[in-house]
Design a protein around this motif. Structure first.
Motif, PDB file in Angstrom:
ATOM      1  N   GLU A   1      41.218  34.355  42.980  1.00 27.16           N
ATOM      2  CA  GLU A   1      41.091  33.142  42.613  1.00 27.16           C
ATOM      3  C   GLU A   1      40.653  32.478  41.444  1.00 27.16           C
ATOM      4  O   GLU A   1      41.144  32.101  40.020  1.00 27.16           O
ATOM      5  CB  GLU A   1      40.903  32.040  43.402  1.00 27.16           C
ATOM      6  CG  GLU A   1      42.334  32.170  44.329  1.00 27.16           C
ATOM      7  CD  GLU A   1      41.835  31.652  45.426  1.00 27.16           C
ATOM      8  OE1 GLU A   1      40.986  30.439  45.507  1.00 27.16           O
ATOM      9  OE2 GLU A   1      42.201  31.818  46.734  1.00 27.16           O
ATOM     10  N   TYR A   2      39.503  32.802  41.135  1.00 23.28           N
ATOM     11  CA  TYR A   2      38.501  33.050  39.820  1.00 23.28           C
ATOM     12  C   TYR A   2      39.173  33.140  38.535  1.00 23.28           C
ATOM     13  O   TYR A   2      38.743  32.945  37.350  1.00 23.28           O
ATOM     14  CB  TYR A   2      36.272  32.687  39.757  1.00 23.28           C
ATOM     15  CG  TYR A   2      36.203  32.222  38.495  1.00 23.28           C
ATOM     16  CD1 TYR A   2      36.008  30.923  37.806  1.00 23.28           C
ATOM     17  CD2 TYR A   2      35.125  33.571  38.278  1.00 23.28           C
ATOM     18  CE1 TYR A   2      35.287  31.033  37.024  1.00 23.28           C
ATOM     19  CE2 TYR A   2      34.515  33.257  36.327  1.00 23.28           C
ATOM     20  CZ  TYR A   2      34.222  31.877  36.360  1.00 23.28           C
ATOM     21  OH  TYR A   2      33.502  31.816  34.827  1.00 23.28           O
ATOM     22  N   LEU A   3      38.571  34.846  38.992  1.00 22.53           N
ATOM     23  CA  LEU A   3      39.394  35.805  38.161  1.00 22.53           C
ATOM     24  C   LEU A   3      40.553  35.331  37.489  1.00 22.53           C
ATOM     25  O   LEU A   3      41.423  35.822  36.242  1.00 22.53           O
ATOM     26  CB  LEU A   3      39.225  37.322  38.400  1.00 22.53           C
ATOM     27  CG  LEU A   3      37.789  37.918  39.228  1.00 22.53           C
ATOM     28  CD1 LEU A   3      37.698  39.405  39.520  1.00 22.53           C
ATOM     29  CD2 LEU A   3      36.826  37.686  37.429  1.00 22.53           C
ATOM     30  N   LEU A   4      41.433  35.126  38.580  1.00 24.53           N
ATOM     31  CA  LEU A   4      43.333  34.824  38.409  1.00 24.53           C
ATOM     32  C   LEU A   4      43.530  33.652  37.214  1.00 24.53           C
ATOM     33  O   LEU A   4      44.083  33.585  36.325  1.00 24.53           O
ATOM     34  CB  LEU A   4      44.064  34.415  39.391  1.00 24.53           C
ATOM     35  CG  LEU A   4      44.349  35.338  40.160  1.00 24.53           C
ATOM     36  CD1 LEU A   4      44.813  34.775  41.557  1.00 24.53           C
ATOM     37  CD2 LEU A   4      44.760  36.753  39.873  1.00 24.53           C
ATOM     38  N   GLN A   5      41.957  32.174  37.474  1.00 25.81           N
ATOM     39  CA  GLN A   5      42.135  31.327  36.388  1.00 25.81           C
ATOM     40  C   GLN A   5      41.728  32.173  35.214  1.00 25.81           C
ATOM     41  O   GLN A   5      42.218  31.571  34.099  1.00 25.81           O
ATOM     42  CB  GLN A   5      41.454  30.496  37.071  1.00 25.81           C
ATOM     43  CG  GLN A   5      41.089  29.683  36.179  1.00 25.81           C
ATOM     44  CD  GLN A   5      42.788  28.615  36.036  1.00 25.81           C
ATOM     45  OE1 GLN A   5      43.597  28.411  37.319  1.00 25.81           O
ATOM     46  NE2 GLN A   5      43.578  28.302  35.286  1.00 25.81           N
TER      47      GLN A   5
ATOM     48  N   GLU B   1      32.035  40.224  44.837  1.00 25.77           N
ATOM     49  CA  GLU B   1      31.721  38.600  44.974  1.00 25.77           C
ATOM     50  C   GLU B   1      31.348  37.795  43.285  1.00 25.77           C
ATOM     51  O   GLU B   1      31.325  36.973  43.677  1.00 25.77           O
ATOM     52  CB  GLU B   1      30.132  38.275  45.997  1.00 25.77           C
ATOM     53  CG  GLU B   1      30.515  39.279  47.431  1.00 25.77           C
ATOM     54  CD  GLU B   1      29.760  38.820  48.469  1.00 25.77           C
ATOM     55  OE1 GLU B   1      28.815  38.346  47.692  1.00 25.77           O
ATOM     56  OE2 GLU B   1      29.244  39.518  49.327  1.00 25.77           O
ATOM     57  N   GLU B   2      31.281  38.361  43.093  1.00 23.35           N
ATOM     58  CA  GLU B   2      30.613  37.373  41.481  1.00 23.35           C
ATOM     59  C   GLU B   2      30.916  38.800  40.125  1.00 23.35           C
ATOM     60  O   GLU B   2      31.644  40.075  40.660  1.00 23.35           O
ATOM     61  CB  GLU B   2      29.205  37.851  41.137  1.00 23.35           C
ATOM     62  CG  GLU B   2      28.596  37.264  41.964  1.00 23.35           C
ATOM     63  CD  GLU B   2      26.738  36.279  41.810  1.00 23.35           C
ATOM     64  OE1 GLU B   2      26.350  37.966  41.208  1.00 23.35           O
ATOM     65  OE2 GLU B   2      26.486  35.739  42.695  1.00 23.35           O
ATOM     66  N   VAL B   3      31.223  37.986  39.389  1.00 27.09           N
ATOM     67  CA  VAL B   3      32.023  38.540  38.037  1.00 27.09           C
ATOM     68  C   VAL B   3      31.322  38.581  36.684  1.00 27.09           C
ATOM     69  O   VAL B   3      29.855  37.180  36.657  1.00 27.09           O
ATOM     70  CB  VAL B   3      33.492  38.156  37.616  1.00 27.09           C
ATOM     71  CG1 VAL B   3      33.731  36.301  36.881  1.00 27.09           C
ATOM     72  CG2 VAL B   3      33.597  39.015  36.566  1.00 27.09           C
ATOM     73  N   LEU B   4      30.416  38.976  35.966  1.00 30.81           N
ATOM     74  CA  LEU B   4      29.534  39.203  34.446  1.00 30.81           C
ATOM     75  C   LEU B   4      30.733  39.127  33.578  1.00 30.81           C
ATOM     76  O   LEU B   4      31.240  40.381  33.468  1.00 30.81           O
ATOM     77  CB  LEU B   4      28.760  39.831  35.027  1.00 30.81           C
ATOM     78  CG  LEU B   4      27.760  39.940  33.172  1.00 30.81           C
ATOM     79  CD1 LEU B   4      26.924  38.599  33.148  1.00 30.81           C
ATOM     80  CD2 LEU B   4      27.026  41.205  33.163  1.00 30.81           C
TER      81      LEU B   4
ATOM     82  N   ALA C   1      37.785  40.079  29.503  1.00 31.74           N
ATOM     83  CA  ALA C   1      37.583  41.620  30.565  1.00 31.74           C
ATOM     84  C   ALA C   1      35.743  41.257  30.833  1.00 31.74           C
ATOM     85  O   ALA C   1      35.404  40.053  30.675  1.00 31.74           O
ATOM     86  CB  ALA C   1      36.852  42.629  29.648  1.00 31.74           C
ATOM     87  N   GLY C   2      35.613  41.966  32.645  1.00 35.50           N
ATOM     88  CA  GLY C   2      33.999  40.682  32.924  1.00 35.50           C
ATOM     89  C   GLY C   2      33.977  42.384  33.585  1.00 35.50           C
ATOM     90  O   GLY C   2      34.183  43.222  33.589  1.00 35.50           O
ATOM     91  N   PHE C   3      33.073  42.639  34.529  1.00 35.58           N
ATOM     92  CA  PHE C   3      31.802  43.282  34.960  1.00 35.58           C
ATOM     93  C   PHE C   3      31.686  42.722  36.528  1.00 35.58           C
ATOM     94  O   PHE C   3      31.276  41.754  36.872  1.00 35.58           O
ATOM     95  CB  PHE C   3      30.195  43.919  34.397  1.00 35.58           C
ATOM     96  CG  PHE C   3      30.877  44.581  33.674  1.00 35.58           C
ATOM     97  CD1 PHE C   3      30.954  45.790  33.296  1.00 35.58           C
ATOM     98  CD2 PHE C   3      30.609  43.946  32.452  1.00 35.58           C
ATOM     99  CE1 PHE C   3      30.752  46.813  31.762  1.00 35.58           C
ATOM    100  CE2 PHE C   3      31.051  44.813  31.001  1.00 35.58           C
ATOM    101  CZ  PHE C   3      31.446  45.711  31.382  1.00 35.58           C
ATOM    102  N   LEU C   4      32.011  43.202  37.921  1.00 38.73           N
ATOM    103  CA  LEU C   4      32.250  43.420  39.644  1.00 38.73           C
ATOM    104  C   LEU C   4      30.513  43.462  39.602  1.00 38.73           C
ATOM    105  O   LEU C   4      30.922  44.229  39.164  1.00 38.73           O
ATOM    106  CB  LEU C   4      33.232  43.438  39.698  1.00 38.73           C
ATOM    107  CG  LEU C   4      34.630  43.352  39.094  1.00 38.73           C
ATOM    108  CD1 LEU C   4      35.637  44.319  39.552  1.00 38.73           C
ATOM    109  CD2 LEU C   4      34.836  41.614  39.728  1.00 38.73           C
TER     110      LEU C   4
END
Length: 122
Positions: A11-15, A37-40, A26-29
């Motif tokens: 849900e956070y990534l969609l936002q 569980e987290e994104v950088l 872009a980010g790293f999982l």
């Protein structure tokens, strides 16, 4: 192989994708016990509607990073040639979140571009 991701993270990534629109993000999982569980967030990105660039040398050494995520501000969730080249350098799992940035518009791929099933974990 099935990609497992926490609902809260998805849900956070969609936002993030919605907030970046009409540009990409872009980010790293980060993975823990087989679940993302987290994104950088990519450091100092230069984002546009067709691409995003960032200096990978700015990333910390982090063995929990097992994948990447980026958005496509179009309804095409398939990896481009540039995406596949990037995937091959980072290995692991790669999520693409396409417009309209809903759970149904998220796809996961292996480093060689093969689509993988996604399991959302509460």
């Amino acid at each position: 192989m099935k990609v497992r991701i926490r609902r809260e993270l998805l849900e956070y990534l969609l936002q993030l994708a919605r907030n970046a629109y009409p540009n990409e993000f872009a980010g790293f999982l980060r993975e823990k016990d087989g679940i993302f569980e987290e994104v950088l967030i990519a450091p100092n990105p230069h984002a546009g509607p067709r691409s995003i660039f960032f200096d990978t040398w700015m990333l910390p050494y982090d063995e929990s990073i097992k994948g990447t995520v980026h958005s496509h501000p179009s309804p095409a969730p398939w990896p481009s040639e540039g995406d596949l080249e990037f995937f091959s350098k980072f290995g692991g799992v790669h999520l693409i979140i396409a417009w309209p940035f809903t759970e149904d518009s998220v796809r996961a791929y292996s480093s060689d571009g093969v689509e993988l099933p996604i399991e959302v974990v509460d």
